[in-house]
Design a protein around this motif. Structure first.
Motif, PDB file in Angstrom:
ATOM      1  N   ALA A 111       3.588   8.515   8.047  1.00  0.00           N
ATOM      2  CA  ALA A 111       2.975   9.066   6.769  1.00  0.00           C
ATOM      3  C   ALA A 111       3.920   9.101   5.552  1.00  0.00           C
ATOM      4  O   ALA A 111       3.374   8.655   4.361  1.00  0.00           O
ATOM      5  CB  ALA A 111       2.687  10.554   7.082  1.00  0.00           C
ATOM      6  N   ALA A 112       5.308   9.143   5.664  1.00  0.00           N
ATOM      7  CA  ALA A 112       6.247   8.939   4.592  1.00  0.00           C
ATOM      8  C   ALA A 112       6.319   7.548   4.276  1.00  0.00           C
ATOM      9  O   ALA A 112       6.250   7.412   2.983  1.00  0.00           O
ATOM     10  CB  ALA A 112       7.832   9.602   5.020  1.00  0.00           C
ATOM     11  N   ALA A 113       6.351   6.673   5.113  1.00  0.00           N
ATOM     12  CA  ALA A 113       6.186   5.393   4.616  1.00  0.00           C
ATOM     13  C   ALA A 113       5.005   4.837   3.875  1.00  0.00           C
ATOM     14  O   ALA A 113       5.164   4.004   2.929  1.00  0.00           O
ATOM     15  CB  ALA A 113       6.301   4.378   5.846  1.00  0.00           C
ATOM     16  N   ALA A 114       3.697   5.628   4.175  1.00  0.00           N
ATOM     17  CA  ALA A 114       2.543   5.229   3.778  1.00  0.00           C
ATOM     18  C   ALA A 114       2.725   5.819   2.136  1.00  0.00           C
ATOM     19  O   ALA A 114       2.247   5.108   0.986  1.00  0.00           O
ATOM     20  CB  ALA A 114       1.445   5.844   4.254  1.00  0.00           C
ATOM     21  N   LEU A 115       3.147   7.084   2.105  1.00  0.00           N
ATOM     22  CA  LEU A 115       3.059   7.692   0.761  1.00  0.00           C
ATOM     23  C   LEU A 115       4.077   6.824  -0.248  1.00  0.00           C
ATOM     24  O   LEU A 115       3.996   6.578  -1.500  1.00  0.00           O
ATOM     25  CB  LEU A 115       3.687   8.980   0.740  1.00  0.00           C
ATOM     26  N   LEU A 116       5.108   6.191   0.570  1.00  0.00           N
ATOM     27  CA  LEU A 116       6.203   5.515  -0.516  1.00  0.00           C
ATOM     28  C   LEU A 116       5.428   4.364  -0.871  1.00  0.00           C
ATOM     29  O   LEU A 116       5.639   3.918  -2.132  1.00  0.00           O
ATOM     30  CB  LEU A 116       7.364   4.933   0.470  1.00  0.00           C
ATOM     31  N   ILE A 117       4.716   3.550  -0.038  1.00  0.00           N
ATOM     32  CA  ILE A 117       4.284   2.202  -0.455  1.00  0.00           C
ATOM     33  C   ILE A 117       3.052   2.449  -1.366  1.00  0.00           C
ATOM     34  O   ILE A 117       2.820   1.987  -2.296  1.00  0.00           O
ATOM     35  CB  ILE A 117       3.793   1.396   0.767  1.00  0.00           C
ATOM     36  N   TRP A 118       2.180   3.572  -1.270  1.00  0.00           N
ATOM     37  CA  TRP A 118       1.261   3.907  -2.046  1.00  0.00           C
ATOM     38  C   TRP A 118       1.618   4.624  -3.418  1.00  0.00           C
ATOM     39  O   TRP A 118       1.187   3.998  -4.593  1.00  0.00           O
ATOM     40  CB  TRP A 118       0.503   4.968  -1.494  1.00  0.00           C
ATOM     41  N   SER A 119       3.007   5.216  -3.439  1.00  0.00           N
ATOM     42  CA  SER A 119       3.616   5.350  -4.924  1.00  0.00           C
ATOM     43  C   SER A 119       4.055   4.015  -5.573  1.00  0.00           C
ATOM     44  O   SER A 119       3.764   3.961  -6.793  1.00  0.00           O
ATOM     45  CB  SER A 119       4.932   6.007  -4.396  1.00  0.00           C
ATOM     46  N   MET A 120       4.501   3.150  -4.704  1.00  0.00           N
ATOM     47  CA  MET A 120       4.931   1.828  -5.174  1.00  0.00           C
ATOM     48  C   MET A 120       3.448   1.019  -5.868  1.00  0.00           C
ATOM     49  O   MET A 120       3.695   0.350  -7.056  1.00  0.00           O
ATOM     50  CB  MET A 120       5.507   0.917  -4.364  1.00  0.00           C
ATOM     51  N   THR A 121       2.445   1.239  -5.087  1.00  0.00           N
ATOM     52  CA  THR A 121       1.269   0.625  -5.617  1.00  0.00           C
ATOM     53  C   THR A 121       0.918   1.061  -7.154  1.00  0.00           C
ATOM     54  O   THR A 121       0.534   0.307  -8.034  1.00  0.00           O
ATOM     55  CB  THR A 121       0.212   0.803  -4.574  1.00  0.00           C
ATOM     56  N   ILE A 122       0.916   2.396  -6.799  1.00  0.00           N
ATOM     57  CA  ILE A 122       0.492   3.182  -8.252  1.00  0.00           C
ATOM     58  C   ILE A 122       1.427   2.700  -9.584  1.00  0.00           C
ATOM     59  O   ILE A 122       0.861   2.266 -10.557  1.00  0.00           O
ATOM     60  CB  ILE A 122       0.515   4.730  -8.144  1.00  0.00           C
ATOM     61  N   LEU A 123       2.644   2.689  -9.223  1.00  0.00           N
ATOM     62  CA  LEU A 123       3.489   2.288 -10.334  1.00  0.00           C
ATOM     63  C   LEU A 123       3.374   0.803 -10.775  1.00  0.00           C
ATOM     64  O   LEU A 123       3.601   0.243 -11.675  1.00  0.00           O
ATOM     65  CB  LEU A 123       5.196   2.305 -10.036  1.00  0.00           C
ATOM     66  N   THR A 124       3.112   0.001  -9.578  1.00  0.00           N
ATOM     67  CA  THR A 124       2.861  -1.570  -9.731  1.00  0.00           C
ATOM     68  C   THR A 124       1.563  -1.746 -10.676  1.00  0.00           C
ATOM     69  O   THR A 124       1.413  -2.711 -11.745  1.00  0.00           O
ATOM     70  CB  THR A 124       2.963  -2.212  -8.934  1.00  0.00           C
ATOM     71  N   LEU A 125       0.486  -1.192 -10.501  1.00  0.00           N
ATOM     72  CA  LEU A 125      -0.982  -1.330 -10.830  1.00  0.00           C
ATOM     73  C   LEU A 125      -1.021  -0.677 -12.207  1.00  0.00           C
ATOM     74  O   LEU A 125      -2.316  -0.700 -12.798  1.00  0.00           O
ATOM     75  CB  LEU A 125      -1.883  -1.210  -9.670  1.00  0.00           C
ATOM     76  N   ALA A 126      -0.431   0.712 -12.432  1.00  0.00           N
ATOM     77  CA  ALA A 126      -0.947   1.631 -13.600  1.00  0.00           C
ATOM     78  C   ALA A 126      -0.322   0.596 -14.992  1.00  0.00           C
ATOM     79  O   ALA A 126       0.912   0.455 -14.805  1.00  0.00           O
ATOM     80  CB  ALA A 126      -0.101   2.753 -13.427  1.00  0.00           C
ATOM     81  N   PRO A 127      -1.201   0.664 -15.832  1.00  0.00           N
ATOM     82  CA  PRO A 127      -0.840  -0.148 -16.947  1.00  0.00           C
ATOM     83  C   PRO A 127       0.065   0.874 -17.835  1.00  0.00           C
ATOM     84  O   PRO A 127       0.079   1.879 -17.593  1.00  0.00           O
ATOM     85  CB  PRO A 127      -2.277  -0.496 -17.744  1.00  0.00           C
ATOM     86  N   VAL A 128       1.080  -0.060 -18.557  1.00  0.00           N
ATOM     87  CA  VAL A 128       1.894   0.633 -19.736  1.00  0.00           C
ATOM     88  C   VAL A 128       1.065   1.311 -20.571  1.00  0.00           C
ATOM     89  O   VAL A 128       0.216   0.729 -21.299  1.00  0.00           O
ATOM     90  CB  VAL A 128       2.791  -0.319 -20.174  1.00  0.00           C
ATOM     91  N   SER A 155       3.182  -0.994 -14.869  1.00  0.00           N
ATOM     92  CA  SER A 155       4.221  -0.096 -15.368  1.00  0.00           C
ATOM     93  C   SER A 155       5.917  -0.504 -14.929  1.00  0.00           C
ATOM     94  O   SER A 155       6.606  -0.819 -15.543  1.00  0.00           O
ATOM     95  CB  SER A 155       4.029   1.299 -15.075  1.00  0.00           C
ATOM     96  N   LEU A 156       5.729  -1.003 -13.539  1.00  0.00           N
ATOM     97  CA  LEU A 156       7.026  -1.325 -12.805  1.00  0.00           C
ATOM     98  C   LEU A 156       7.374  -2.714 -13.366  1.00  0.00           C
ATOM     99  O   LEU A 156       8.475  -2.898 -13.818  1.00  0.00           O
ATOM    100  CB  LEU A 156       6.709  -1.030 -11.444  1.00  0.00           C
ATOM    101  N   GLY A 157       6.609  -3.603 -12.936  1.00  0.00           N
ATOM    102  CA  GLY A 157       6.928  -4.923 -13.598  1.00  0.00           C
ATOM    103  C   GLY A 157       7.166  -5.242 -15.032  1.00  0.00           C
ATOM    104  O   GLY A 157       8.004  -5.745 -15.322  1.00  0.00           O
ATOM    105  N   GLY A 158       6.315  -4.536 -15.941  1.00  0.00           N
ATOM    106  CA  GLY A 158       6.418  -4.667 -17.307  1.00  0.00           C
ATOM    107  C   GLY A 158       7.753  -4.117 -17.617  1.00  0.00           C
ATOM    108  O   GLY A 158       8.495  -4.704 -18.605  1.00  0.00           O
ATOM    109  N   THR A 159       8.004  -3.027 -17.089  1.00  0.00           N
ATOM    110  CA  THR A 159       9.397  -2.404 -17.471  1.00  0.00           C
ATOM    111  C   THR A 159      10.600  -3.132 -16.957  1.00  0.00           C
ATOM    112  O   THR A 159      11.723  -2.950 -18.003  1.00  0.00           O
ATOM    113  CB  THR A 159       9.256  -1.061 -16.795  1.00  0.00           C
TER     114      THR A 159
END
Length: 549
Positions: free
Chosen positions: A532-549, A408-412
């Motif tokens: 903990a906040a840093a982990a949530l941030l990178i995991w959010s980026m992970t979801i955006l990157t790997l979630a398909p459009v 989703s992130l890369g494709g957008t």
């Protein structure tokens, strides 16, 4: 007929372990027949129980019947026992009624035997649980401390000022645990470990050359129950080897790396598969026997360069954190992937980090640095794509729309630079989208670093999860993520190839938890809200990157 007396044989832990190891090397039919000889089902009984049972029966085993059962099992016949009965105590008379000769003796023997079986089942479960909590590299053969080593450690090092023992040292797979609590002079686990290391260096330096003490939550099954919302057991000292170097053959790991790098080159070449101009030129060169492909290598180089730089930044971040925190890591092994250039660079910890904060920083730094670098290459590459002239576009690599939709992130981002409003992502999935090679390298690099951030076992994401949640909490969280990803993979066809390969490869190469830190219990080494906040941030980026459009 009177019941003969049974001599109870007592096995040491080492003898039982050796017996089980030998039993497991026997052919399946022979193991089945031997289990039948003591009236148990081999498929439903622990090897520890079978070995102990054979020792207990000893000369009472009918070896002729054992041979017959072996031949039957060899021929595929079912010889499993329906009802397990360890010893026979009946003597049948002419009337068919059971006689009870020496009944109390027989009951006593069976009771004692049953108690020994129960104890060994509990020990087997106990060891199995510990082996799930601690990685296999903590149990390298010939490197575990002996009882003599631990007794010397207790005598010379342990005193009430730094650590108050509650029980004697107990053997566990990989070493010994010593239950207890902090002494008066140790305010937290970091101070405890520092005090222990100082005393070891002064009193028994030879011990410190081979072994170490870690302050961890009790990994044994007895303390694994959830009490007062606490998943982990009480603190213990874990005495083990201090060398956690990988045991896998270096030749094998080098071979895996070579194969993975070859796949990366194949991925790079495949991005030109939809470019008719480049393909026609390659075919003409082949027909003419012209093997000077320097022009084609110049087209391949930018994408490999962007991938290489982003991965180098990822590994450099790991090295810096390991150097700062004074623990050693192994050379990385490149794991293969068919749908991406590669899956990840796997670096193993050879020695223990100081605490969970050190482990978190190590796990976080690599993916964060790699993802930022890859995102930068994607943005720079897309900007260069918009300024390419017709001649450059004619020789440009491309990615199918279906591949762009995997992120989703890369494709957008790609869609935004090439028109926006979903124009590119709405095209035919098989259509190729010409892009600058730096953009393709950045897109692939983002997905690679995102996959490495998934909190699974000992991936970088798993290291972050274990640091924040502890071993027991990480097992629960990691298992939940694994199950959710598996369900998602089954019902999501576009991303199936990527995630299925990820689950299979990581299930083989990275299924263990991370090595123990010197202090996993308390102190300044506990990750705080910032991490903990840093982990949530990178995991959010992970979801955006790997979630398909």
């Amino acid at each position: 007929n009177p019941v003969s007396k049974v001599n109870v044989i007592t096995l040491t832990d080492d003898e039982l372990t050796a017996g089980v190891k030998y039993f497991n090397t026997l052919p399946k039919p022979l193991r089945v027949a031997m289990a039948k000889a003591i009236d148990v089902d081999e498929s439903k009984t622990s090897p520890h129980v079978i070995v102990l049972g054979i020792c207990q029966k000893g000369d009472d085993i009918d070896y002729e019947q054992l041979k017959k059962d072996y031949r039957k099992a060899l021929n595929g016949e079912d010889i499993t026992t329906a009802q397990p009965t360890f010893f026979s105590s009946d003597a049948v008379g002419e009337s068919g009624n059971a006689k009870r000769n020496e009944d109390e003796k027989v009951i006593g023997i069976n009771k004692e035997y049953g108690e020994m079986i129960e104890e060994n089942i509990e020990e087997w479960q106990y060891n199995t649980f510990v082996e799930e909590m601690l990685p296999r590299v903590t149990r390298k053969e010939g490197m575990e401390p002996t009882q003599t080593d631990v007794d010397l450690f207790v005598e010379k090092i342990i005193d009430k000022d730094i650590f108050q023992m509650k029980e004697k040292p107990k053997k566990v797979p990989g070493g010994f645990i010593i239950p207890g609590q902090l002494g008066k002079s140790a305010k937290n686990g970091d101070e405890l470990i520092s005090a222990i290391d100082l005393k070891v260096s002064e009193s028994i330096p030879s011990f410190g050359e081979k072994f170490q003490a870690c302050y961890i939550a009790d990994p044994t099954a007895q303390n694994a129950e959830v009490e007062n919302d606490q998943l982990d057991g009480d603190p213990v000292l874990f005495i083990s080897s201090n060398d956690f170097s990988p045991t896998t053959s270096r030749f094998l790991l080098s071979s895996v790396t070579a194969i993975s790098l070859f796949f990366a080159l194949v991925f790079d070449v495949a991005t030109f598969g939809n470019n008719n101009a480049v393909m026609d030129r390659l075919m003409q060169a082949n027909d003419l026997g012209n093997y000077d492909l320097s022009w084609f290598n110049s087209l391949l180089a930018p994408m490999l360069l962007s991938l290489g730089i982003s991965q180098a930044v990822h590994e450099l971040a790991h090295l810096v954190v390991a150097w700062q925190n004074k623990f050693k890591i192994s050379p990385p092994t490149v794991l293969p992937m068919l749908t991406l250039p590669y899956l990840s660079f796997q670096s193993k910890l050879k020695t223990s980090p100081k605490n969970y904060s050190s482990l978190f920083d190590f796990g976080f730094s690599g993916p964060a640095a790699g993802m930022i670098t890859s995102l930068a290459f994607l943005l720079i590459g897309m900007q260069l794509t918009t300024t390419m002239d017709a001649s450059a576009l004619q020789n440009a690599p491309s990615l199918p729309v279906a591949f762009l939709r995997l992120s989703s992130l890369g494709g957008t981002i790609v869609d935004y630079f090439l028109g926006g409003n979903g124009i590119i992502l709405g095209m035919d999935p098989a259509s190729g989208v010409p892009m600058h090679p730096l953009a393709i390298g950045g897109f692939a690099g983002m997905m690679i670093n995102a996959l490495d951030s998934i909190p699974f076992s000992s991936t970088d994401g798993g290291r972050m999860s274990q640091s924040l949640l502890g071993r027991s909490g990480h097992i629960v969280f990691s298992g939940s993520c694994y199950f959710a990803l598996l369900i998602y993979t089954i019902f999501n066809d576009p991303a199936r190839d990527v995630f299925l390969a990820y689950l299979v490869i990581n299930g083989f190469f990275q299924k263990d938890l991370e090595v123990p830190c010197r202090n996993e219990v308390d102190g300044e080494g506990e990750p705080g809200l910032g991490r903990a906040a840093a982990a949530l941030l990178i995991w959010s980026m992970t979801i955006l990157t790997l979630a398909p459009v």
